[in-house]
Design a protein around this motif. Structure first.
Motif, PDB file in Angstrom:
ATOM      1  N   LEU A 125       0.840  -1.206   0.000  1.00 45.52           N
ATOM      2  CA  LEU A 125       0.000   0.000   0.000  1.00 45.52           C
ATOM      3  C   LEU A 125       0.874   1.255   0.000  1.00 45.52           C
ATOM      4  O   LEU A 125       1.975   1.238  -0.514  1.00 45.52           O
ATOM      5  N   GLY A 126       0.350   2.349   0.543  1.00 43.46           N
ATOM      6  CA  GLY A 126       1.111   3.594   0.580  1.00 43.46           C
ATOM      7  C   GLY A 126       1.513   4.056  -0.816  1.00 43.46           C
ATOM      8  O   GLY A 126       0.816   3.805  -1.807  1.00 43.46           O
ATOM      9  N   SER A 127       2.657   4.708  -0.883  1.00 44.79           N
ATOM     10  CA  SER A 127       3.107   5.270  -2.159  1.00 44.79           C
ATOM     11  C   SER A 127       3.360   4.173  -3.207  1.00 44.79           C
ATOM     12  O   SER A 127       3.310   4.435  -4.406  1.00 44.79           O
ATOM     13  N   LEU A 128       3.613   2.952  -2.747  1.00 48.05           N
ATOM     14  CA  LEU A 128       3.796   1.850  -3.700  1.00 48.05           C
ATOM     15  C   LEU A 128       2.523   1.581  -4.489  1.00 48.05           C
ATOM     16  O   LEU A 128       2.551   1.435  -5.700  1.00 48.05           O
ATOM     17  N   ALA A 183       6.745   7.716  -8.216  1.00 52.46           N
ATOM     18  CA  ALA A 183       8.023   7.406  -8.874  1.00 52.46           C
ATOM     19  C   ALA A 183       9.121   7.026  -7.882  1.00 52.46           C
ATOM     20  O   ALA A 183       9.983   6.206  -8.186  1.00 52.46           O
ATOM     21  N   THR A 184       9.100   7.636  -6.706  1.00 53.02           N
ATOM     22  CA  THR A 184      10.082   7.261  -5.685  1.00 53.02           C
ATOM     23  C   THR A 184       9.359   6.964  -4.382  1.00 53.02           C
ATOM     24  O   THR A 184       8.346   7.576  -4.065  1.00 53.02           O
ATOM     25  N   ILE A 185       9.918   6.031  -3.634  1.00 52.59           N
ATOM     26  CA  ILE A 185       9.226   5.485  -2.473  1.00 52.59           C
ATOM     27  C   ILE A 185      10.025   5.786  -1.208  1.00 52.59           C
ATOM     28  O   ILE A 185      11.229   5.539  -1.167  1.00 52.59           O
ATOM     29  N   GLY A 206      -3.372   5.909   1.275  1.00 51.84           N
ATOM     30  CA  GLY A 206      -3.148   7.357   1.241  1.00 51.84           C
ATOM     31  C   GLY A 206      -3.599   7.960  -0.084  1.00 51.84           C
ATOM     32  O   GLY A 206      -4.462   7.407  -0.745  1.00 51.84           O
ATOM     33  N   SER A 207      -2.993   9.028  -0.520  1.00 47.22           N
ATOM     34  CA  SER A 207      -1.956   9.700   0.247  1.00 47.22           C
ATOM     35  C   SER A 207      -2.555  10.336   1.508  1.00 47.22           C
ATOM     36  O   SER A 207      -3.771  10.428   1.631  1.00 47.22           O
ATOM     37  N   LYS A 208      -1.688  10.781   2.340  1.00 47.21           N
ATOM     38  CA  LYS A 208      -2.124  11.480   3.532  1.00 47.21           C
ATOM     39  C   LYS A 208      -3.050  12.639   3.142  1.00 47.21           C
ATOM     40  O   LYS A 208      -4.088  12.852   3.749  1.00 47.21           O
ATOM     41  N   GLU A 209      -2.626  13.351   2.117  1.00 49.88           N
ATOM     42  CA  GLU A 209      -3.382  14.502   1.641  1.00 49.88           C
ATOM     43  C   GLU A 209      -4.786  14.084   1.164  1.00 49.88           C
ATOM     44  O   GLU A 209      -5.779  14.736   1.464  1.00 49.88           O
TER      45      GLU A 209
HETATM   46  P1  DGT Z   1       6.304   7.462   1.307  1.00 49.31           P
HETATM   47  O1  DGT Z   1       6.435   6.309   2.235  1.00 49.31           O
HETATM   48  O2  DGT Z   1       6.979   8.680   1.789  1.00 49.31           O
HETATM   49  O3  DGT Z   1       6.716   7.131  -0.086  1.00 49.31           O
HETATM   50  O4  DGT Z   1       4.760   7.867   1.201  1.00 49.31           O
HETATM   51  P2  DGT Z   1       3.479   7.095   1.766  1.00 49.31           P
HETATM   52  O5  DGT Z   1       2.286   7.736   1.146  1.00 49.31           O
HETATM   53  O6  DGT Z   1       3.625   5.634   1.591  1.00 49.31           O
HETATM   54  O7  DGT Z   1       3.468   7.524   3.288  1.00 49.31           O
HETATM   55  P3  DGT Z   1       3.633   6.704   4.638  1.00 49.31           P
HETATM   56  O8  DGT Z   1       4.411   5.452   4.463  1.00 49.31           O
HETATM   57  O9  DGT Z   1       4.131   7.682   5.639  1.00 49.31           O
HETATM   58  O10 DGT Z   1       2.150   6.347   5.062  1.00 49.31           O
HETATM   59  C1  DGT Z   1       1.397   5.400   4.361  1.00 49.31           C
HETATM   60  C2  DGT Z   1      -0.029   5.865   4.297  1.00 49.31           C
HETATM   61  O11 DGT Z   1      -0.617   5.900   5.607  1.00 49.31           O
HETATM   62  C3  DGT Z   1      -0.196   7.263   3.776  1.00 49.31           C
HETATM   63  O12 DGT Z   1      -0.185   7.305   2.368  1.00 49.31           O
HETATM   64  C4  DGT Z   1      -1.507   7.660   4.362  1.00 49.31           C
HETATM   65  C5  DGT Z   1      -1.510   6.997   5.700  1.00 49.31           C
HETATM   66  N1  DGT Z   1      -1.041   7.954   6.714  1.00 49.31           N
HETATM   67  C6  DGT Z   1       0.169   8.005   7.286  1.00 49.31           C
HETATM   68  N2  DGT Z   1       0.236   8.993   8.174  1.00 49.31           N
HETATM   69  C7  DGT Z   1      -0.967   9.582   8.182  1.00 49.31           C
HETATM   70  C8  DGT Z   1      -1.542  10.681   8.907  1.00 49.31           C
HETATM   71  O13 DGT Z   1      -0.912  11.316   9.748  1.00 49.31           O
HETATM   72  N3  DGT Z   1      -2.834  11.007   8.613  1.00 49.31           N
HETATM   73  C9  DGT Z   1      -3.564  10.321   7.689  1.00 49.31           C
HETATM   74  N4  DGT Z   1      -4.809  10.694   7.442  1.00 49.31           N
HETATM   75  N5  DGT Z   1      -3.065   9.308   7.005  1.00 49.31           N
HETATM   76  C10 DGT Z   1      -1.792   8.930   7.252  1.00 49.31           C
END
Ligand code: DGT
Ligand code: CA
Ligand code: CA
Ligand code: ZN
Length: 623
Positions: A199-202, A207-209, A276-279
């Protein structure tokens, strides 16, 4: 971690996080919204696929989600003068070493500040070692509000921090995908693991993880056992943290892997949350809240009485159903509504399903509300590859491929393509006269036509030509007779100002037979930033001249970047997704380029190599 390059996205994101931390120190309650805003902005900057400074120069700073007028004006000042008075003001009096300590697991801004002040640890280079000495000398436990347990935790955190050689850079998507597949395979050795997803950015195919996130479906009673199995993963280097249904580890190369275990009943919510994304999550929550629902990784709760129609649900036999007929349980106000899959979750909220690749918190929810999310292009739609390098020796300016034309054709057939294009690098101009180059090109064409005369798939003879610093092509025009199309690419002289570079590219694009602008920004992930161009000019020229922008699928490139893909699409440009294969296996990279296209909101209509052979011929003949 060393100081980041001035004005890089990383430096800016760090700066924004510092400001957020500074607000925490100045009063968490009073500054709650500021803290959130700066964190949001930092996240957004970190995930941008272009340099923020360039976005600002393009006048599009405020289009970046999370950057409003307040933060935006400080950033403008920062870009213009190298400083922001507002940031300076906020950060005044906080030693840099505080921010270093905040990177240690378990140490937040307040503790970091307190420890630095109590022990006078203002040297950011040595603060980690210094604090470790203080802790080992048993001096932290006697501080008011700390105690023995805190001291032990801090020492442990500092030791974990020291073990990370250097913080790893974000890694290109394909490598992270490979790692996640390996971990998923390992997890599935346990039959109690019913399903596992990256899940997540994967999953969003960024493009980068940053780190790898994996979710597992299992019965609640099995989750502990699954976590224990995960902690025995052979590639494990250290455990960052573990609970009953979740854990984080560092694998070789200091790559972090986060695991979550959840039951089938509420897996839809977990998928959505952890993808996600968080946004996107934040926006979805805001949207749900307006309808009277609160969203979490476990499901949806009613926060107040809402009219069902508002939430897109209709009453049927007294119990509510989502529009596609799936039943949901809505009980009293405390009861959680669970979702097995994401479709039912989005549908419950009255939204069209949103593909993971576009869940970036731009305007996807607005589109989903009115059912306007376009159907994204799929790997199965691709009918050919126009950027392949063979082992045919035409004395090229850059590296040759490893396989013959026939082998490339065989691979194309195995991928069920209708056609393939050969785009060896142009003959090296500095070693050869124009006449010699023409002869080489003629011979190559004859060779290909002869070798592939009985081929049962269509082929096109192309060439990838260097764009010289002047914008001229590294191929005499007399040689153009021996190709069906040209790809033009930047392979040298990357440092030029925006205007010069734009003119250079426009000149190159204006030659006859140029049909593709190859890997347009020339970026190399983690190694080289892309060049800066006046994209609006490039887009409109490409559109008018029926030149496709390439989405290059090679793992270190993924170029054109997704955000520019979406801009180009809006400008009416067409794309071609190619692999830049230097051997037949590389032709399997197509999926990564398709992901970039999907993240850029492309449908198959905008992607030329989804078209049948006949339409390709028409396109090649258009000028
Ligand atoms: P990355 O790991 O930097 O490539 O990016 P992501 O999107 O995989 O981010 P990650 O690993 O920190 O968190 C995975 C997902 O978990 C993220 O896409 C959304 C959710 N998430 C993490 N932290 C928060 C948060 O503080 N609030 C909310 N709403 N969701 C979150
Ligand atoms: Ca992640
Ligand atoms: Ca994570
Ligand atoms: Zn190439």
């Amino acid at each position: 971690m060393s100081t980041e390059e001035k004005n890089s996205n990383k430096e800016i994101a760090e700066l924004l996080r510092k400001v957020s931390a500074a607000y925490v120190l100045k009063g968490e309650k009073e500054n709650r919204f500021r803290i959130i805003a700066y964190e949001k902005a930092a996240d957004a900057v970190e995930h941008l696929s272009r340099e923020l400074r360039d976005v600002w120069q393009d006048g599009k700073l405020y289009k970046v989600p999370g950057i409003g007028p307040g933060i935006g004006s400080s950033l403008e000042e920062y870009f213009k003068t190298g400083e922001s008075r507002h940031f300076n003001e906020i950060l005044k009096g906080i030693p840099e070493s505080v921010f270093t300590l905040m990177k240690v697991p378990g140490i937040g801004p307040k503790r970091a500040f307190r420890l630095v002040m109590e022990f006078g640890l203002t040297e950011k280079e040595t603060v980690v070692d210094d604090l470790l000495n203080v802790g080992r000398a048993n001096k932290i436990s006697s501080l008011e509000g700390f105690g023995q347990k805190s001291q032990d935790d801090i020492i442990e955190g500092l030791e974990v921090y020291q073990k990370r050689d250097r913080l790893v850079e974000r890694m290109p998507l394909p490598y992270a995908l490979d790692l996640s597949e390996e971990v998923i395979k390992y997890l599935k050795e346990m039959t109690k693991v019913k399903r596992a997803d990256a899940l997540g950015s994967l999953r969003r195919r960024v493009a980068t993880i940053g780190d790898v996130d994996i979710a597992v479906v299992a019965d609640d009673r099995d989750s502990k056992e699954i976590v224990a199995h995960f902690l025995k993963y052979p590639g494990l280097r250290s455990v960052e943290g573990a609970g009953d249904a979740k854990a984080s580890i560092l694998a070789a190369g200091n790559i972090r892997i986060d695991l979550r275990v959840q039951n089938q009943k509420s897996y839809g919510s977990m998928l959505e949350y952890f993808t996600g994304s968080k946004e996107h999550n934040i926006r979805l929550r805001e949207y749900a809240l307006k309808k009277g629902y609160s969203l979490s990784e476990y499901g949806i709760k009613k926060v107040k009485n809402v009219i069902p129609a508002q939430a897109g649900i209709q009453k049927k036999n007294g119990s509510p159903t989502v529009p596609d007929g799936r039943q949901v349980r809505v009980g009293d106000d405390k009861q959680i509504i669970e979702f097995k899959d994401e479709e039912s979750l989005y549908s419950f909220l009255g939204l069209q399903y949103i593909p993971p690749e576009i869940r970036e918190g731009t305007n996807e929810i607005d589109f989903a509300k009115v059912n306007q999310i376009p159907h994204p292009v799929e790997l199965e739609n691709i009918k050919g590859d126009f950027h392949t390098h063979s082992s045919y020796d035409l004395q090229p300016s850059h590296d040759m491929g490893l396989n013959s034309y026939s082998e490339l054709v065989e691979k194309a057939k195995s991928l069920k393509y209708e056609y393939i294009g050969f785009s060896d690098h142009n003959p090296k101009k500095s070693n050869l006269s124009d006449e010699e180059i023409v002869t080489i090109m003629k011979k190559r064409k004859e060779y290909i036509d002869k070798t592939l005369s009985s081929s049962d798939i269509h082929y096109f003879i192309g060439l990838e030509v260097d764009i010289l610093p002047s914008g001229e092509l590294a191929l005499p025009e007399k040689a153009f007779d021996y190709v069906d199309y040209l790809i033009v690419s930047l392979h040298s002289s990357f440092t030029m100002n925006n205007a010069e570079m734009t003119n250079r590219v426009l000149k190159a694009l204006s030659y006859p037979k140029v049909k593709i602008f190859g890997h347009p920004t020339a970026r190399l992930l983690g190694k080289r930033e892309g060049v800066e161009l006046d994209w609006d000019k490039i887009f409109s020229f490409a559109k008018d001249r029926h030149i496709a922008l390439e989405i290059n699928s090679a793992p270190p490139r993924l170029d054109l970047p997704d955000t520019l893909v979406r801009e180009a699409k809006e400008a009416g440009v067409k794309f071609i997704i190619n692999t830049d294969a230097h051997k037949v296996d590389h032709m399997d990279f197509m999926q990564y380029g398709v992901s970039v296209a999907r993240r850029g909101w492309l449908t198959k209509n905008e992607v030329i190599n989804t078209k049948p052979f006949k339409e390709i011929k028409n396109w090649l003949n258009k000028t």
